[in-house]
Design an enzyme around this catalytic site. Sequence first.
Site, PDB file in Angstrom:
ATOM      1  N   CYS A 270       0.825  -1.217   0.000  1.00  0.00           N
ATOM      2  CA  CYS A 270       0.000   0.000   0.000  1.00  0.00           C
ATOM      3  C   CYS A 270       0.853   1.259   0.000  1.00  0.00           C
ATOM      4  CB  CYS A 270      -0.869   0.049   1.246  1.00  0.00           C
ATOM      5  SG  CYS A 270      -1.934  -1.366   1.407  1.00  0.00           S
TER       6      CYS A 270
ATOM      7  N   ARG B 282       5.061   0.050  -6.280  1.00  0.00           N
ATOM      8  CA  ARG B 282       5.076  -0.767  -5.070  1.00  0.00           C
ATOM      9  C   ARG B 282       4.205  -2.017  -5.221  1.00  0.00           C
ATOM     10  NH1 ARG B 282       6.503   2.821  -0.560  1.00  0.00           N
ATOM     11  NH2 ARG B 282       5.240   1.644   0.896  1.00  0.00           N
TER      12      ARG B 282
ATOM     13  N   TRP C 244      -2.749  -2.826  -1.509  1.00  0.00           N
ATOM     14  CA  TRP C 244      -2.296  -4.196  -1.740  1.00  0.00           C
ATOM     15  C   TRP C 244      -3.027  -5.029  -0.693  1.00  0.00           C
ATOM     16  CZ3 TRP C 244       0.501  -8.015   0.926  1.00  0.00           C
ATOM     17  CH2 TRP C 244       1.047  -9.026   0.135  1.00  0.00           C
TER      18      TRP C 244
ATOM     19  N   ASN D  16      -1.506   1.862   5.542  1.00  0.00           N
ATOM     20  CA  ASN D  16      -0.569   0.850   5.068  1.00  0.00           C
ATOM     21  C   ASN D  16      -0.134   0.054   6.290  1.00  0.00           C
ATOM     22  OD1 ASN D  16       1.499  -0.661   3.994  1.00  0.00           O
ATOM     23  ND2 ASN D  16       2.947   1.047   3.836  1.00  0.00           N
ATOM     24  N   GLY D  17      -0.285  -1.278   6.246  1.00  0.00           N
ATOM     25  CA  GLY D  17       0.092  -2.096   7.400  1.00  0.00           C
ATOM     26  C   GLY D  17      -1.028  -3.073   7.724  1.00  0.00           C
TER      27      GLY D  17
ATOM     28  N   GLU E  63      17.919 -17.634  -7.139  1.00  0.00           N
ATOM     29  CA  GLU E  63      17.524 -16.316  -7.628  1.00  0.00           C
ATOM     30  C   GLU E  63      16.903 -16.425  -9.034  1.00  0.00           C
ATOM     31  OE1 GLU E  63      16.967 -13.555  -6.443  1.00  0.00           O
ATOM     32  OE2 GLU E  63      17.100 -12.109  -8.061  1.00  0.00           O
TER      33      GLU E  63
ATOM     34  N   LYS F 179      13.144 -15.245  -9.931  1.00  0.00           N
ATOM     35  CA  LYS F 179      12.838 -14.279 -10.992  1.00  0.00           C
ATOM     36  C   LYS F 179      11.809 -14.866 -11.945  1.00  0.00           C
ATOM     37  CE  LYS F 179      14.048 -11.281  -9.796  1.00  0.00           C
ATOM     38  NZ  LYS F 179      14.889 -10.835  -8.729  1.00  0.00           N
TER      39      LYS F 179
ATOM     40  N   GLU G 111       8.290 -15.140 -10.237  1.00  0.00           N
ATOM     41  CA  GLU G 111       7.582 -13.885  -9.961  1.00  0.00           C
ATOM     42  C   GLU G 111       7.170 -13.155 -11.241  1.00  0.00           C
ATOM     43  OE1 GLU G 111      11.442 -11.252  -8.398  1.00  0.00           O
ATOM     44  OE2 GLU G 111       9.459 -10.814  -7.607  1.00  0.00           O
TER      45      GLU G 111
ATOM     46  N   HIS H 217      18.255 -36.769  -3.954  1.00  0.00           N
ATOM     47  CA  HIS H 217      17.561 -36.990  -2.675  1.00  0.00           C
ATOM     48  C   HIS H 217      16.064 -36.687  -2.769  1.00  0.00           C
ATOM     49  CE1 HIS H 217      21.375 -37.754  -0.834  1.00  0.00           C
ATOM     50  NE2 HIS H 217      21.857 -36.620  -1.324  1.00  0.00           N
TER      51      HIS H 217
ATOM     52  N   LYS I 151       6.625  -3.964  -4.402  1.00  0.00           N
ATOM     53  CA  LYS I 151       8.053  -3.631  -4.414  1.00  0.00           C
ATOM     54  C   LYS I 151       8.589  -3.517  -3.002  1.00  0.00           C
ATOM     55  CE  LYS I 151      11.926  -2.471  -6.324  1.00  0.00           C
ATOM     56  NZ  LYS I 151      12.676  -3.627  -6.860  1.00  0.00           N
TER      57      LYS I 151
HETATM   58  C1  AGP Z   1      12.770  -9.684  -5.753  1.00  0.00           C
HETATM   59  O1  AGP Z   1      12.653  -9.746  -7.115  1.00  0.00           O
HETATM   60  C2  AGP Z   1      11.564  -9.522  -4.984  1.00  0.00           C
HETATM   61  N1  AGP Z   1      10.594  -8.716  -5.548  1.00  0.00           N
HETATM   62  C3  AGP Z   1      11.652  -9.605  -3.469  1.00  0.00           C
HETATM   63  O2  AGP Z   1      12.053 -10.903  -3.187  1.00  0.00           O
HETATM   64  C4  AGP Z   1      12.551  -8.616  -2.697  1.00  0.00           C
HETATM   65  O3  AGP Z   1      13.889  -8.851  -2.976  1.00  0.00           O
HETATM   66  C5  AGP Z   1      12.263  -8.762  -1.186  1.00  0.00           C
HETATM   67  O4  AGP Z   1      10.925  -8.429  -0.948  1.00  0.00           O
HETATM   68  C6  AGP Z   1      13.166  -7.929  -0.316  1.00  0.00           C
HETATM   69  O5  AGP Z   1      13.029  -6.576  -0.575  1.00  0.00           O
HETATM   70  P1  AGP Z   1      14.083  -5.530  -0.041  1.00  0.00           P
HETATM   71  O6  AGP Z   1      15.380  -5.815  -0.702  1.00  0.00           O
HETATM   72  O7  AGP Z   1      13.506  -4.196  -0.426  1.00  0.00           O
HETATM   73  O8  AGP Z   1      14.156  -5.711   1.452  1.00  0.00           O
END
Ligand code: AGP
Length: 605
Positions: free
Chosen positions: A2, A27, A74, A98-99, A478, A482, A485, A501, A600
């Site tokens: 949010c 965000r 959000w 927000n929260g 990673e 990527k 997401e 395993h 974000k």
């Molecule tokens: C990465 O592509 C993500 N969107 C997410 O995992 C992000 O890295 C994570 O939320 C941590 O965010 P920050 O680095 O702002 O703390």
Amino acid sequence: MCGIIGIASNKSVTSNIIQSLKKLEYRGYDSAGIATITKGEIDENKCTGRVDNLEKILFKNPSSGVLGIGHVRWATHGVPNQVNAHPHSSEEVSVVHNGIIENSSELKKDLEKKGYRFKSQTDTEVITFLLTDFLKNFDLINTINKTLEKLHGSFALGIIFKKYNNIVVGARRGSPLAVGYGHEENYLGSDSYALKSMTNKITYLDDGDICVLTNNKVEFYNSTNIKINKEVLTLSDDKHIAEKGDYKDFMSKEIYEQNITAKTCIKEYIDQLRGDINLYNFPIKPQEIEKIILIGCGTAYHACLTSKYWFEELTTIPIEIDVASEFRYRKLQFNKKNLYVFVSQSGETADTFAALDLCKKNNVITCSIINVVESSIARTSDFVLPIHAGPEIGVASTKAFIGQMLVLYILSLKISEARKEISKLDYIKKITELKTLPDLIKKTLECEDKIQVIAKDFLEAKGTIFLGRGSSFPIALEGALKLKELSYLHAEGYPAGEMKHGPLALIEEGLPVVVLAPKDKYFEKTISNMQEVIARGGKVFLITNESKNIISENIRFTLEISKTDDYLTPFLMTIPLQLLAYHVASLKNLDIDKPRNLAKSVTVE
Ligand code: AGP
């Protein structure tokens, strides 16, 4: 997550609120809304989907209010629909939040007994009715503090009142909020990025702070109703960096900026004259560090995991890595000789902040590796190591990952040198090699055409696996993150040696498997694991810097990257994986910068 905007002005605020909400779109959100005081009444407009929809509503229904609040939501409590979108208003009060209010169910029951009728399924509406109720008997600041006392959980709030029709109020506990100072108007915003087009004079609220904005004055109060003074900061002017330019989206721009990110970061940390790493006033003597604990979430966590291999190779310090959401609830033995490192692009991630707060309460030494230097995590930690990546707008983190790994690598090198665990010669050699990284990244970016072809093979896949050993393992994680997401394709990263395993059972004819096999000490073993995958029908995409010694006609595609120091290889391995995720999502016509359900800046738990 949010985003909040508030403006107190002497001219209509609608258009500026809409423009600022657009700045907060990065965000991640699912609905939007605005409330102003127009002709003495609260005028609320909300919609599902994009801020553009809200703009259309306001175009048909213009609001002339000179003060107001806006929100991008959000969803946490209640589906993303118009009723649950913020603001939440009564006759008297309108609130954006927000929260998460953790005790909203109990509060709701009490308020219902008093006759308040709830329209939404949100946790936020309780704040609206608490304020409305306290307003009957208390003045403004008492009403706010009495309301906040009732709330458990985290919040940043923007509030307007019918009765106090020239003010916008903000309050913070656990979620970020900033005040901006303009000419005959003042602003409230979730982050300075949203306010930057209007002002570069900012004050950040701390937990427990309340701010009261009119068009020509800003006052701050604490939780005991006492007026307090807060520092006004001047922000650096990097507006131009946050524009898309000729790129289709922010993510492609940010991927292609990574050589610059590396160059800037290296310039900031490496003294060109002495050829040494600058790290002044570090809060603990490297020789005295007993353990390093690295904490982050998502991509930042992967940067921490990658650095474990560097710290362990270059120093004798025991290393522990944890995701912040686990760390914050563990029963920990805190030690003043340990160094607690928090990695976060935004510097506002709620879990990482809570983990840092826990460390601060236990009086241990904290250091943060941050992109947004004005953020809560940067301001709270004892020592800050910025990554100098510039604003990262795409929800999927790319250049920040490179920056985070780079600062962690530089830190591991410097600590090793200070503890005399690396020879002077090797130290100088590593720094010299490090300086070649920006060009190596640039060269690796040239693989995009090949990746575009490879991406087609992932379109019909029902899942995919990324494999690596050593420092290529976190890069596999990673790469999988990527891809999932951005393209919503099930993707998992595994240490290649772990396949037998269990995960090997997933391999079937045609399943795409990305294998990261640089020529390092694990090379032969990773290649054997790759053969096991091929033998079971897996369609292998191999990324290596040593293709000539690999014999397998059954590899679907081999991508060769530059040979460099083993410590720098994870940086190069990352690039094709980012591009792969980008192109699979692009072929699927998905929203690259704003993937579904994600935010974000993750400011809730
Ligand atoms: C990465 O592509 C993500 N969107 C997410 O995992 C992000 O890295 C994570 O939320 C941590 O965010 P920050 O680095 O702002 O703390």
